[in-house]
Design a protein around this motif. Structure first.
Motif, PDB file in Angstrom:
ATOM      1  N   ASP A  13       0.837  -1.203   0.000  1.00 49.10           N
ATOM      2  CA  ASP A  13       0.000   0.000   0.000  1.00 49.10           C
ATOM      3  C   ASP A  13       0.869   1.249   0.000  1.00 49.10           C
ATOM      4  N   GLY A  14       1.912   1.249   0.826  1.00 49.37           N
ATOM      5  CA  GLY A  14       2.815   2.405   0.891  1.00 49.37           C
ATOM      6  C   GLY A  14       3.530   2.655  -0.430  1.00 49.37           C
ATOM      7  N   VAL A  15       4.002   1.578  -1.052  1.00 47.06           N
ATOM      8  CA  VAL A  15       4.682   1.712  -2.347  1.00 47.06           C
ATOM      9  C   VAL A  15       3.704   2.246  -3.398  1.00 47.06           C
ATOM     10  N   SER A  16       2.485   1.697  -3.430  1.00 40.22           N
ATOM     11  CA  SER A  16       1.491   2.127  -4.422  1.00 40.22           C
ATOM     12  C   SER A  16       1.121   3.595  -4.241  1.00 40.22           C
ATOM     13  N   VAL A  17       0.934   4.017  -2.991  1.00 40.80           N
ATOM     14  CA  VAL A  17       0.584   5.419  -2.732  1.00 40.80           C
ATOM     15  C   VAL A  17       1.741   6.331  -3.120  1.00 40.80           C
ATOM     16  N   TYR A  69      -1.889   2.591  -7.209  1.00 39.55           N
ATOM     17  CA  TYR A  69      -2.535   3.610  -6.368  1.00 39.55           C
ATOM     18  C   TYR A  69      -4.047   3.557  -6.527  1.00 39.55           C
ATOM     19  N   VAL A  70      -4.510   3.477  -7.752  1.00 38.08           N
ATOM     20  CA  VAL A  70      -5.950   3.414  -8.020  1.00 38.08           C
ATOM     21  C   VAL A  70      -6.538   2.143  -7.403  1.00 38.08           C
ATOM     22  N   THR A  71      -5.823   1.038  -7.502  1.00 35.63           N
ATOM     23  CA  THR A  71      -6.282  -0.227  -6.942  1.00 35.63           C
ATOM     24  C   THR A  71      -6.277  -0.183  -5.416  1.00 35.63           C
ATOM     25  N   GLU A  72      -5.253   0.397  -4.831  1.00 36.07           N
ATOM     26  CA  GLU A  72      -5.175   0.497  -3.368  1.00 36.07           C
ATOM     27  C   GLU A  72      -6.320   1.341  -2.822  1.00 36.07           C
ATOM     28  N   ARG A  73      -6.712   2.378  -3.555  1.00 32.59           N
ATOM     29  CA  ARG A  73      -7.787   3.282  -3.128  1.00 32.59           C
ATOM     30  C   ARG A  73      -9.173   2.788  -3.535  1.00 32.59           C
ATOM     31  N   HIS A  74      -9.254   1.641  -4.211  1.00 32.93           N
ATOM     32  CA  HIS A  74     -10.530   1.077  -4.681  1.00 32.93           C
ATOM     33  C   HIS A  74     -11.275   2.082  -5.551  1.00 32.93           C
ATOM     34  N   ARG A  75     -10.584   2.686  -6.489  1.00 30.54           N
ATOM     35  CA  ARG A  75     -11.197   3.727  -7.304  1.00 30.54           C
ATOM     36  C   ARG A  75     -11.295   3.349  -8.779  1.00 30.54           C
ATOM     37  N   HIS A  76     -11.279   2.054  -9.072  1.00 32.25           N
ATOM     38  CA  HIS A  76     -11.556   1.627 -10.441  1.00 32.25           C
ATOM     39  C   HIS A  76     -13.037   1.816 -10.716  1.00 32.25           C
ATOM     40  N   ILE A  77     -13.390   1.864 -11.943  1.00 35.01           N
ATOM     41  CA  ILE A  77     -14.793   2.001 -12.322  1.00 35.01           C
ATOM     42  C   ILE A  77     -15.557   0.764 -11.852  1.00 35.01           C
ATOM     43  N   SER A  78     -16.682   0.987 -11.205  1.00 35.73           N
ATOM     44  CA  SER A  78     -17.525  -0.134 -10.810  1.00 35.73           C
ATOM     45  C   SER A  78     -18.986   0.269 -10.968  1.00 35.73           C
ATOM     46  N   TYR A 150       0.349  -3.894 -10.464  1.00 31.16           N
ATOM     47  CA  TYR A 150      -1.084  -4.154 -10.349  1.00 31.16           C
ATOM     48  C   TYR A 150      -1.334  -5.486  -9.646  1.00 31.16           C
ATOM     49  N   ILE A 151      -0.622  -6.532 -10.064  1.00 33.08           N
ATOM     50  CA  ILE A 151      -0.777  -7.853  -9.450  1.00 33.08           C
ATOM     51  C   ILE A 151      -0.424  -7.794  -7.965  1.00 33.08           C
ATOM     52  N   LEU A 152       0.695  -7.158  -7.646  1.00 29.86           N
ATOM     53  CA  LEU A 152       1.124  -7.078  -6.248  1.00 29.86           C
ATOM     54  C   LEU A 152       0.118  -6.320  -5.394  1.00 29.86           C
ATOM     55  N   GLN A 153      -0.479  -5.250  -5.941  1.00 29.83           N
ATOM     56  CA  GLN A 153      -1.480  -4.504  -5.186  1.00 29.83           C
ATOM     57  C   GLN A 153      -2.786  -5.286  -5.081  1.00 29.83           C
ATOM     58  N   LEU A 154      -3.168  -6.008  -6.122  1.00 30.30           N
ATOM     59  CA  LEU A 154      -4.362  -6.851  -6.035  1.00 30.30           C
ATOM     60  C   LEU A 154      -4.195  -7.911  -4.946  1.00 30.30           C
ATOM     61  N   LEU A 155      -3.011  -8.487  -4.853  1.00 33.67           N
ATOM     62  CA  LEU A 155      -2.755  -9.469  -3.792  1.00 33.67           C
ATOM     63  C   LEU A 155      -2.852  -8.824  -2.414  1.00 33.67           C
ATOM     64  N   ALA A 156      -2.336  -7.607  -2.284  1.00 31.26           N
ATOM     65  CA  ALA A 156      -2.464  -6.873  -1.012  1.00 31.26           C
ATOM     66  C   ALA A 156      -3.931  -6.608  -0.701  1.00 31.26           C
ATOM     67  N   ASN A 157      -4.712  -6.252  -1.714  1.00 36.31           N
ATOM     68  CA  ASN A 157      -6.141  -6.003  -1.501  1.00 36.31           C
ATOM     69  C   ASN A 157      -6.878  -7.290  -1.105  1.00 36.31           C
ATOM     70  N   ASP A 168     -12.303   2.070   3.440  1.00 35.37           N
ATOM     71  CA  ASP A 168     -13.479   2.549   2.715  1.00 35.37           C
ATOM     72  C   ASP A 168     -13.545   1.962   1.315  1.00 35.37           C
ATOM     73  N   VAL A 169     -14.561   1.134   1.079  1.00 33.55           N
ATOM     74  CA  VAL A 169     -14.775   0.551  -0.245  1.00 33.55           C
ATOM     75  C   VAL A 169     -16.188   0.868  -0.737  1.00 33.55           C
ATOM     76  N   THR A 170     -16.776   1.931  -0.200  1.00 34.35           N
ATOM     77  CA  THR A 170     -18.137   2.295  -0.595  1.00 34.35           C
ATOM     78  C   THR A 170     -18.145   2.948  -1.956  1.00 34.35           C
ATOM     79  N   GLY A 171     -19.333   3.299  -2.435  1.00 37.44           N
ATOM     80  CA  GLY A 171     -19.528   3.865  -3.765  1.00 37.44           C
ATOM     81  C   GLY A 171     -18.674   5.076  -4.054  1.00 37.44           C
ATOM     82  N   GLY A 172     -18.827   5.587  -5.252  1.00 31.66           N
ATOM     83  CA  GLY A 172     -18.049   6.746  -5.675  1.00 31.66           C
ATOM     84  C   GLY A 172     -16.795   6.364  -6.413  1.00 31.66           C
ATOM     85  N   HIS A 173     -16.779   5.135  -6.906  1.00 33.54           N
ATOM     86  CA  HIS A 173     -15.601   4.649  -7.608  1.00 33.54           C
ATOM     87  C   HIS A 173     -15.505   5.388  -8.890  1.00 33.54           C
TER      88      HIS A 173
END
Length: 173
Positions: A13-17, A69-78, A150-157, A168-173
């Motif tokens: 998470d720190g590396v991605s941010v 960063y986008v993956t860590e923040r859960h901000r992909h389009i959903s 991306y793979i490494l951050q997905l594994l962290a997620n 926070d994984v609520t709406g507003g992606h």
């Protein structure tokens, strides 16, 4: 084991941010390059050979490297409407399925990108434009690196999902 996985997720998470926020500088550089080209071209009738290629490379670099960063923040389009319709418990399962499918897809993409990325490292490819930069070589390697991020951050997620420490994984992606 749980602590080691949590430590991995914290580090990733720190590396991605850090990388994601550092990429913002590349967008500002792209704005500067584009502004310079506009002034040179229309103000002094002296267009550059390098500005378009450099601007594309800067934006592509920022886009590819900020995927963690986008993956860590859960901000992909959903589809947030689905989140509202199915409820929190089912949506949580959907998020896990999405992360597993995304991981598999990006691993497949990485395997497809590995050979071309390795090939250009031994034999540089050039753009063939007036500038004739090494942009194809750079971008082929960078896209592969972005996939690994991306793979490494997905594994962290996924670890955070399993440990229920997602944040926070609520709406507003």
């Amino acid at each position: 084991m749980k602590r080691i996985l949590a430590l991995y997720a914290d580090i990733m998470d720190g590396v991605s941010v850090f990388v994601g926020q550092a990429c913002s500088v590349l967008f500002f550089a792209c704005i500067g390059v584009s502004a310079y080209e506009v002034v040179a071209r229309y103000g002094f009738d002296a267009p550059t050979l390098w500005s378009t290629e450099l601007a594309m490379t800067l934006c592509a670099s920022a886009w590819v490297l900020s995927v963690g960063y986008v993956t860590e923040r859960h901000r992909h389009i959903s589809i947030t409407m689905l989140e509202i319709l199915v409820g929190e418990r089912v949506w949580r399962v959907f998020r896990l399925i999405q992360m597993i499918v995304a991981t598999g897809a990006v691993i497949t993409l990485s395997m497809a990108l590995y050979h071309p990325a390795a090939k250009v490292l031994s034999r540089t490819e050039y753009s063939g434009t007036a500038l004739n930069s090494i942009q194809p070589t750079y971008l082929k390697v960078l896209i592969f690196v972005g996939c690994i991020f991306y793979i490494l951050q997905l594994l962290a997620n996924i670890i955070r999902w399993a440990q229920r420490t997602e944040g926070d994984v609520t709406g507003g992606h």
